[in-house]
Design a protein around this motif. Structure first.
Motif, PDB file in Angstrom:
ATOM      1  N   ALA A 175      27.618   6.742  15.386  1.00 16.63           N
ATOM      2  CA  ALA A 175      26.503   6.035  16.013  1.00 16.63           C
ATOM      3  C   ALA A 175      25.820   5.110  15.024  1.00 16.63           C
ATOM      4  CB  ALA A 175      25.497   7.040  16.582  1.00 16.63           C
ATOM      5  N   VAL A 176      25.624   5.576  13.788  1.00 17.67           N
ATOM      6  CA  VAL A 176      24.945   4.756  12.781  1.00 17.67           C
ATOM      7  C   VAL A 176      25.780   3.526  12.431  1.00 17.67           C
ATOM      8  CG1 VAL A 176      24.096   4.706  10.405  1.00 17.67           C
ATOM      9  CG2 VAL A 176      23.663   6.705  11.832  1.00 17.67           C
ATOM     10  N   ILE A 177      27.077   3.730  12.191  1.00 18.30           N
ATOM     11  CA  ILE A 177      27.947   2.599  11.843  1.00 18.30           C
ATOM     12  C   ILE A 177      28.048   1.616  13.007  1.00 18.30           C
ATOM     13  CG2 ILE A 177      30.315   1.956  11.243  1.00 18.30           C
ATOM     14  CD1 ILE A 177      30.535   4.657   9.789  1.00 18.30           C
ATOM     15  N   SER A 178      28.120   2.131  14.217  1.00 15.00           N
ATOM     16  CA  SER A 178      28.200   1.263  15.396  1.00 15.00           C
ATOM     17  C   SER A 178      26.926   0.440  15.559  1.00 15.00           C
ATOM     18  CB  SER A 178      28.443   2.103  16.651  1.00 15.00           C
ATOM     19  OG  SER A 178      29.668   2.785  16.577  1.00 15.00           O
ATOM     20  N   GLN A 179      25.773   1.040  15.256  1.00 13.46           N
ATOM     21  CA  GLN A 179      24.518   0.299  15.369  1.00 13.46           C
ATOM     22  C   GLN A 179      24.443  -0.815  14.331  1.00 13.46           C
ATOM     23  OE1 GLN A 179      21.795   3.721  15.262  1.00 13.46           O
ATOM     24  NE2 GLN A 179      21.098   3.155  17.289  1.00 13.46           N
ATOM     25  N   ILE A 180      24.956  -0.571  13.132  1.00  5.95           N
ATOM     26  CA  ILE A 180      24.978  -1.620  12.109  1.00  5.95           C
ATOM     27  C   ILE A 180      25.852  -2.783  12.577  1.00  5.95           C
ATOM     28  CG2 ILE A 180      25.715  -2.187   9.763  1.00  5.95           C
ATOM     29  CD1 ILE A 180      24.986   0.668   8.962  1.00  5.95           C
ATOM     30  N   ALA A 181      27.061  -2.464  13.048  1.00  6.38           N
ATOM     31  CA  ALA A 181      27.968  -3.510  13.530  1.00  6.38           C
ATOM     32  C   ALA A 181      27.379  -4.230  14.738  1.00  6.38           C
ATOM     33  CB  ALA A 181      29.322  -2.902  13.878  1.00  6.38           C
ATOM     34  N   GLY A 182      26.740  -3.484  15.638  1.00  4.71           N
ATOM     35  CA  GLY A 182      26.150  -4.086  16.828  1.00  4.71           C
ATOM     36  C   GLY A 182      25.016  -5.043  16.495  1.00  4.71           C
ATOM     37  N   GLY A 211      22.587   4.291   7.087  1.00  6.49           N
ATOM     38  CA  GLY A 211      23.982   4.351   6.657  1.00  6.49           C
ATOM     39  C   GLY A 211      24.110   4.784   5.206  1.00  6.49           C
ATOM     40  N   ILE A 212      23.214   4.306   4.354  1.00  8.26           N
ATOM     41  CA  ILE A 212      23.218   4.718   2.943  1.00  8.26           C
ATOM     42  C   ILE A 212      22.912   6.205   2.828  1.00  8.26           C
ATOM     43  CG2 ILE A 212      22.037   4.423   0.728  1.00  8.26           C
ATOM     44  CD1 ILE A 212      21.635   1.477   1.475  1.00  8.26           C
ATOM     45  N   LYS A 270      26.584   6.358  21.724  1.00 12.49           N
ATOM     46  CA  LYS A 270      25.876   7.606  21.462  1.00 12.49           C
ATOM     47  C   LYS A 270      26.606   8.845  22.006  1.00 12.49           C
ATOM     48  CE  LYS A 270      22.348   5.681  19.423  1.00 12.49           C
ATOM     49  NZ  LYS A 270      20.957   5.980  19.731  1.00 12.49           N
ATOM     50  N   VAL A 271      27.792   8.642  22.585  1.00  8.39           N
ATOM     51  CA  VAL A 271      28.541   9.784  23.115  1.00  8.39           C
ATOM     52  C   VAL A 271      28.902  10.782  22.007  1.00  8.39           C
ATOM     53  CG1 VAL A 271      30.691  10.497  24.236  1.00  8.39           C
ATOM     54  CG2 VAL A 271      29.385   8.556  25.134  1.00  8.39           C
ATOM     55  N   PRO A 272      29.389  10.335  20.829  1.00  6.43           N
ATOM     56  CA  PRO A 272      29.647  11.317  19.763  1.00  6.43           C
ATOM     57  C   PRO A 272      28.403  12.104  19.366  1.00  6.43           C
ATOM     58  CG  PRO A 272      30.723   9.243  19.268  1.00  6.43           C
ATOM     59  CD  PRO A 272      29.840   8.981  20.436  1.00  6.43           C
ATOM     60  N   GLN A 273      27.246  11.445  19.378  1.00  5.67           N
ATOM     61  CA  GLN A 273      26.009  12.155  19.057  1.00  5.67           C
ATOM     62  C   GLN A 273      25.714  13.232  20.104  1.00  5.67           C
ATOM     63  OE1 GLN A 273      23.339  11.462  16.256  1.00  5.67           O
ATOM     64  NE2 GLN A 273      23.689  13.535  16.968  1.00  5.67           N
ATOM     65  N   LEU A 274      25.923  12.895  21.373  1.00  7.29           N
ATOM     66  CA  LEU A 274      25.739  13.875  22.442  1.00  7.29           C
ATOM     67  C   LEU A 274      26.679  15.069  22.274  1.00  7.29           C
ATOM     68  CD1 LEU A 274      25.458  11.453  25.499  1.00  7.29           C
ATOM     69  CD2 LEU A 274      23.684  13.020  24.754  1.00  7.29           C
ATOM     70  N   LEU A 275      27.927  14.789  21.948  1.00  8.20           N
ATOM     71  CA  LEU A 275      28.905  15.862  21.797  1.00  8.20           C
ATOM     72  C   LEU A 275      28.580  16.750  20.608  1.00  8.20           C
ATOM     73  CD1 LEU A 275      32.215  13.909  22.556  1.00  8.20           C
ATOM     74  CD2 LEU A 275      30.906  15.401  24.084  1.00  8.20           C
ATOM     75  N   LEU A 276      28.065  16.154  19.531  1.00 10.67           N
ATOM     76  CA  LEU A 276      27.679  16.943  18.362  1.00 10.67           C
ATOM     77  C   LEU A 276      26.574  17.936  18.705  1.00 10.67           C
ATOM     78  CD1 LEU A 276      27.640  14.419  15.368  1.00 10.67           C
ATOM     79  CD2 LEU A 276      29.037  16.468  15.574  1.00 10.67           C
ATOM     80  N   ILE A 277      25.578  17.463  19.438  1.00  5.59           N
ATOM     81  CA  ILE A 277      24.452  18.333  19.795  1.00  5.59           C
ATOM     82  C   ILE A 277      24.909  19.455  20.715  1.00  5.59           C
ATOM     83  CG2 ILE A 277      22.197  18.432  20.915  1.00  5.59           C
ATOM     84  CD1 ILE A 277      21.791  15.515  20.125  1.00  5.59           C
TER      85      ILE A 277
END
Length: 307
Positions: free
Chosen positions: A197-204, A236-237, A60-67
């Motif tokens: 974050a979305v792609i990482s959650q799918i893979a996770g 993701g879609i 979620k670090v990229p999400q934090l940086l975006l905000i």
């Protein structure tokens, strides 16, 4: 080759034993026996689990940086993050108190902490016009107190109650994604939602389905990951469909309205149309001192003929 693998430094051996156990370490590393499918499956599960834990620490670090960089939480649903954080916290407490291997749930620790920060940032950067001018101090204080009370409750409640809450994470995961999916659909945009974050959650979720089945075998946790996988695929879609589209502002503007269409069309009365000409009345500006006023022969000020 076995002469080398059987004489590895002690710290390498201790690390390998701590990950896969003495039996599988001897089979796979010292004897290089890759035909032992049970140990091979277990080692693969452990490797994936550790990878997920490491990935979860930065997911979620990229999400934090975006905000923070945009100073905006536009496109992020506060109810979605509150419910998702609660789901992560329940799974973390349930797995820890049941003594599951850290490699099977460790990412929940990091995701819970990161989600708490994101939730506070959403409160700090409100997207609703109704709350934009409200004081964020009391709201941040209330959110912090609620987080501390929830964490203490999950640590001290009876195991039977915690097990019931773990079952509740299945619908909780459902409801945590629906507000975000609904907001994306209404705005026709994903705003500041992080694709990483979305792609990482799918893979996770995919990896967790394998590691849970291999090491834990808990049907409740497996069902939760399966449902989370489905809803993350929907997100993701949406990321793919709405990529690059800006969120429509909450000004009553319908979706798809361009800047040119936002210009107000002034109706022209038929009486103004004479011989193919249209008389356009220009709104008056504040005249400068000493400048003459232009009068139309009909007596109207600030008028001119436009062919």
């Amino acid at each position: 080759m076995t002469a080398i693998t059987r004489n590895l430094p002690w710290f390498v051996k201790d690390l390998g034993v701590s990950i896969v156990g003495q039996k599988c370490y001897t089979t796979l590393v010292e004897n290089l026996d890759v035909d032992d499918l049970e140990c091979l499956k277990y080692a693969l599960s452990k490797g994936l689990g550790l990878g997920i834990v490491v990935g979860g620490s930065i997911m979620k670090v990229p999400q934090l940086l975006l905000i923070v960089s945009a100073k905006s939480a536009k496109g992020l649903s506060l109810p979605a993050y509150v419910l998702e954080t609660l789901s992560y916290a329940i799974t973390l407490a349930y797995s820890y108190r049941n003594g599951f291997p850290f490699s099977t749930y460790g990412e929940n620790l990091f995701l819970t902490l990161q989600n708490i920060i994101i939730t506070l940032l959403i409160i700090y950067y409100p997207t609703s016009r109704l709350t934009r001018n409200a004081s964020v101090g009391p709201r941040l204080a209330l959110a912090t107190v609620a987080t501390a009370v929830t964490g203490a409750a999950l640590y001290y409640i009876p195991p039977s109650t915690l097990a019931a809450l773990q079952v509740a994470t299945i619908p909780l995961s459902l409801f945590s994604k629906i507000p975000q999916i609904r907001q994306n659909y209404r705005a026709q945009s994903t705003g500041q939602l992080s694709a990483f974050a979305v792609i990482s959650q799918i893979a996770g979720c995919l990896a967790r389905l394998f590691t849970t089945a291999a090491e834990v075998g808990d049907s409740i946790i497996t069902a939760g990951f399966a449902l989370a996988l489905l809803l993350n695929i929907v997100l993701g879609i949406q990321m793919y469909i709405y990529w690059g589209k800006d969120e429509h502002e909450e000004l009553g503007k319908p979706s798809g309205v361009s800047r040119e269409q936002e210009k107000v069309a002034v109706p022209v009365p038929a009486a103004w149309q004479q011989n193919g000409q249209v008389e356009v009345v220009v709104p008056p500006q504040s005249p400068r001192a000493g400048s003459p006023q232009i009068r139309h022969p009909s007596g109207r000020k600030w008028a001119r003929k436009v062919d």
